[in-house]
Design an enzyme around this catalytic site. Sequence first.
Site, PDB file in Angstrom:
ATOM      1  N   ARG A 112       0.868  -1.177   0.000  1.00 18.63           N
ATOM      2  CA  ARG A 112       0.000   0.000   0.000  1.00 18.63           C
ATOM      3  C   ARG A 112       0.907   1.229   0.000  1.00 18.63           C
ATOM      4  O   ARG A 112       1.728   1.406   0.906  1.00 18.63           O
ATOM      5  CB  ARG A 112      -0.859   0.020   1.254  1.00 18.63           C
ATOM      6  N   GLU A 121      -9.156  -3.293   1.870  1.00 19.17           N
ATOM      7  CA  GLU A 121      -8.106  -2.740   1.018  1.00 19.17           C
ATOM      8  C   GLU A 121      -7.058  -3.796   0.658  1.00 19.17           C
ATOM      9  O   GLU A 121      -6.529  -3.800  -0.447  1.00 19.17           O
ATOM     10  CB  GLU A 121      -7.440  -1.552   1.734  1.00 19.17           C
ATOM     11  N   HIS A 177      -7.502   7.248   0.407  1.00 20.66           N
ATOM     12  CA  HIS A 177      -8.408   6.115   0.676  1.00 20.66           C
ATOM     13  C   HIS A 177      -8.989   5.539  -0.622  1.00 20.66           C
ATOM     14  O   HIS A 177     -10.053   4.916  -0.607  1.00 20.66           O
ATOM     15  CB  HIS A 177      -9.613   6.526   1.562  1.00 20.66           C
TER      16      HIS A 177
END
Length: 399
Positions: A90, A384, A179
């Site tokens: 990420r 995620e 996000h």
Amino acid sequence: MNVLTLNSGSSSVKYQLIRPDKKEVLCSGQVERIGIDGTRIVHKTNDEKIKKELDISNHKGAIDSILEIMTDEEIGALEGLDEIDAIGHRLVHGGDKFAHSVLIDDDVMETLHECKDFAPLHNPPNIKGVEAAEERLPGKPNVGVFDTAFHSTLPPEAYLYAIPYRYYREESIRKYGFHGTSHYYVASRAAQMLDKDIENMNIITCHLGNGASVAAVKNGKSIDTSMGFTPLEGLVMGTRSGDIDPGVIFYIAEEENMSIEEANQFFNKKCGVLGLSEDTNDMRDLEEKALAGEKQYKITMDVYHYRIKKYISAYLGIMNGVDAIVFTGGVGENSDYTREDSLKNMDNLGIVVDKEKNDGLRGKEAIISADESDVDILVIPTNEELVIAQETARILKEK
Ligand code: ADP
């Protein structure tokens, strides 16, 4: 294929080992308090949760501990590291350089270093995570999935700030949004749950955690979002002010004799619901005390909910109506109070929460709109890591 996902923060590394095609999590966990006293790993398998103190001081040590516990003879999900096929990272801020996920090579690393200044809190630890993975798992492909990527479809009228244009042209100062992976996941999942085609839907997604943002998703693409050049813009958050008259920043900085850096820290770390309540940024505490009628907490929650409602209303306008509103993130998934209060008195716009479906609903997928509501209202726990693992698999397939 087994993908190790890594989310490397300044003092923590969260991880999951995922089989993306089967949407299966083999194990997960996090190393906490890196570089501080009491460093530990919390590791979860399908049937147990283990906590272990660690004697490490940096991200490389954290990755070593993760790999060690994953291949532990007794509790390990893997027999050896060769069973890890790829690592999906990420990455918070891709600036204007990355509109999509990328296979990380030397050029990408160089560009990531250049983007450091954009997200000084997030990008440096993200980069440390990639470097540690490259060193400890040599030869394995590393893929970067950016929080900003899903918002790369914003049109100029949404992403430009009204400052001299050269700051955009020469310095890439614009709204980026964050996000993105979460907004993408819940918007896609909402379409699936409603059995509709996302290409023909207008969806507002509300990611409400400690950091929080709203996105307007039209035909599967993000066309506006509340966070900006940095995560400071938009909603009231745990410790960030969100939208504010910039004049207040100048005033307080002058009054308190703050440097620019101190002001940056102040509006990121000391404001939001923490500043308003003068007590805490833990939403559970705030909610409990607000509902018990304690004045300072009630006004804090009122300001928090009012800002969410204002953004939802703005996005209803820019999309000329919506099909669905989705709540996710620690607060969105768990707080019936926040969901109900943010959407109250919107029946003239076709938005009505069903109290019975909403009350007490925590951490589960559900549709909470009333029968008479024109707009579907959904609660969807975000995922995620699954998107990161799927993106990693997709990029490697295309290679
Ligand atoms: P982060 O942005 O750090 O990933 P999360 O999405 O995990 O944050 O959300 C953390 C927030 O969710 C905290 O403020 C926490 O108080 C809140 N939260 C968790 N459970 C509940 C609950 N049952 N009711 C209200 N808020 C909750």
